[in-house]
Design a protein around this motif. Sequence first.
Motif, PDB file in Angstrom:
ATOM      1  N   SER A   1       0.975  -1.134   0.042  1.00  0.00           N
ATOM      2  CA  SER A   1      -0.063  -0.070   0.025  1.00  0.00           C
ATOM      3  C   SER A   1       0.789   1.294  -0.027  1.00  0.00           C
ATOM      4  O   SER A   1       2.067   1.205   0.323  1.00  0.00           O
ATOM      5  N   MET A   2       0.416   2.210  -0.615  1.00  0.00           N
ATOM      6  CA  MET A   2       1.212   3.639  -0.738  1.00  0.00           C
ATOM      7  C   MET A   2       0.734   4.550   0.316  1.00  0.00           C
ATOM      8  O   MET A   2      -0.533   5.157  -0.151  1.00  0.00           O
ATOM      9  N   PRO A   3       1.137   4.960   1.259  1.00  0.00           N
ATOM     10  CA  PRO A   3       0.636   6.033   2.258  1.00  0.00           C
ATOM     11  C   PRO A   3       1.107   7.580   1.660  1.00  0.00           C
ATOM     12  O   PRO A   3       1.996   7.435   0.768  1.00  0.00           O
ATOM     13  N   LEU A   4       0.140   8.554   1.728  1.00  0.00           N
ATOM     14  CA  LEU A   4       0.286  10.015   1.380  1.00  0.00           C
ATOM     15  C   LEU A   4       1.617  10.450   2.223  1.00  0.00           C
ATOM     16  O   LEU A   4       1.579  11.633   2.715  1.00  0.00           O
ATOM     17  N   ILE A   5       2.587   9.996   2.227  1.00  0.00           N
ATOM     18  CA  ILE A   5       3.786  10.510   2.925  1.00  0.00           C
ATOM     19  C   ILE A   5       5.053  10.568   1.998  1.00  0.00           C
ATOM     20  O   ILE A   5       5.479   9.574   1.279  1.00  0.00           O
ATOM     21  N   PHE A   6       5.629  11.793   1.819  1.00  0.00           N
ATOM     22  CA  PHE A   6       6.634  12.213   0.907  1.00  0.00           C
ATOM     23  C   PHE A   6       7.895  12.372   1.870  1.00  0.00           C
ATOM     24  O   PHE A   6       7.706  12.446   3.013  1.00  0.00           O
ATOM     25  N   SER A   7       9.065  12.256   1.327  1.00  0.00           N
ATOM     26  CA  SER A   7      10.450  12.625   1.938  1.00  0.00           C
ATOM     27  C   SER A   7      10.165  13.999   2.144  1.00  0.00           C
ATOM     28  O   SER A   7       9.428  15.054   1.570  1.00  0.00           O
ATOM     29  N   TRP A   8      10.995  14.603   3.172  1.00  0.00           N
ATOM     30  CA  TRP A   8      11.184  16.113   3.286  1.00  0.00           C
ATOM     31  C   TRP A   8      11.583  16.734   2.315  1.00  0.00           C
ATOM     32  O   TRP A   8      11.253  18.028   1.798  1.00  0.00           O
ATOM     33  N   GLN A   9      12.549  16.061   1.486  1.00  0.00           N
ATOM     34  CA  GLN A   9      13.115  16.933   0.116  1.00  0.00           C
ATOM     35  C   GLN A   9      12.121  17.225  -0.992  1.00  0.00           C
ATOM     36  O   GLN A   9      12.075  18.250  -1.558  1.00  0.00           O
ATOM     37  N   GLU A  10      11.202  16.123  -0.804  1.00  0.00           N
ATOM     38  CA  GLU A  10      10.180  16.009  -1.962  1.00  0.00           C
ATOM     39  C   GLU A  10       9.156  17.280  -1.446  1.00  0.00           C
ATOM     40  O   GLU A  10       8.754  18.303  -2.169  1.00  0.00           O
ATOM     41  N   LEU A  11       8.744  17.223  -0.340  1.00  0.00           N
ATOM     42  CA  LEU A  11       7.750  18.172   0.394  1.00  0.00           C
ATOM     43  C   LEU A  11       8.477  19.603   0.461  1.00  0.00           C
ATOM     44  O   LEU A  11       7.487  20.615  -0.296  1.00  0.00           O
ATOM     45  N   ILE A  12       9.462  19.788   0.670  1.00  0.00           N
ATOM     46  CA  ILE A  12      10.108  21.222   0.655  1.00  0.00           C
ATOM     47  C   ILE A  12      10.184  21.966  -0.937  1.00  0.00           C
ATOM     48  O   ILE A  12       9.799  22.812  -1.059  1.00  0.00           O
ATOM     49  N   ALA A  13      10.675  20.889  -1.802  1.00  0.00           N
ATOM     50  CA  ALA A  13      10.596  21.190  -3.164  1.00  0.00           C
ATOM     51  C   ALA A  13       9.237  21.558  -3.550  1.00  0.00           C
ATOM     52  O   ALA A  13       9.212  22.825  -4.390  1.00  0.00           O
TER      53      ALA A  13
END
Length: 352
Positions: A301-313
């Motif tokens: 399953s894929m949670p709606l959680i990105f890495s911090w690098q992805e989020l900040i970008a």
Amino acid sequence: MTNKVFMLMTFIGVPVSVIGTMMHWSSIILFILYCLTIIALSSFMGRATESLAIVAGPRIGGLLNATFGNAVELIISIFSLKAGLVGVVLASLTGSVLGNLLLVAGLSFFIGGLKFKRQEFNVYDARHNSGLLMFAVMIAFVIPEVFSINMDDSSTLTLSIGTSVILILLYLAALFFKLVTHRGVYQSGAPKEVHDEEVPEWGKGKAIAVLLIATLAVAYISEHLVHTFEYVGDTFGWSELFIGVIIVAIVGNAAEHASAVLMAYKNKMDVAVEIAIGSTLQVAMFVLPVLVLVSLLFETSMPLIFSWQELIAMVSSVLLMVVISNDGESNWFEGLTLLAAYVIMGIGFFLL
């Protein structure tokens, strides 16, 4: 000339892709072949949606461009989820947001700005979309990341499912708002005569047929493209993150990349901006939430959680786009600014 090149690429690429798959050619050769063929097919999708956009008007036309452009990425992502490549899917969706807001919009503003000193688009749509962008990326993406720090996997997935359902419902409400209850309420100050003189390349029936056939071909090729990612990454030293953010995102969004720039060159900025920002909203508020729900059918399953690098970008891209687009005008320098931001982030993801 360009159309003839893409037609040749399509008529050669599709059968050769099938033959190469059946004969188990090198993964590197197949990866290049699949990517080029998908881009060529995307050009047909772009021409078909441009024809429909002329008939339907800038808002619905932009929505059609975004939808069929994102159909390619949705198909690639579903097959990636099936293969368990959750990281590639999240990275490609991050790349789609960055690509649309910085690369597509940047190229549109830059190319259009070289031909026209000052281009205008609907400022009311720009401000409406800005609010949705802020919500979709800065609230719906950041909040699950923050709250999931102290949650187990089960609670994180539950939060992701709840957020996804809300995003889908709000996206449908936004479409209802723009296309039904408030259609024509906020008129653009940009000149309209350009749209009246435009003649569609294809009729409605032919355009729809081309879209359906091209989408089916893309689905077949995408399924096999996914299986080349691991080998290509190992060969070139590319991380899963870089493949998703840059390679898959560019290939998956080739249709609207070309369409938006073409519209800007013709000074049809309402459509160009609707493609760039509308596609971003569709990815963030519909494609990604749908993929979260679809992933429940697969082993991983894929949670709606990105890495911090992805989020900040993504957050940085949204803020930059909001500041630049909220006046309803663009020029080549603003386009160059967006492109510079994209290159800086691309270098960062490559070096991770």
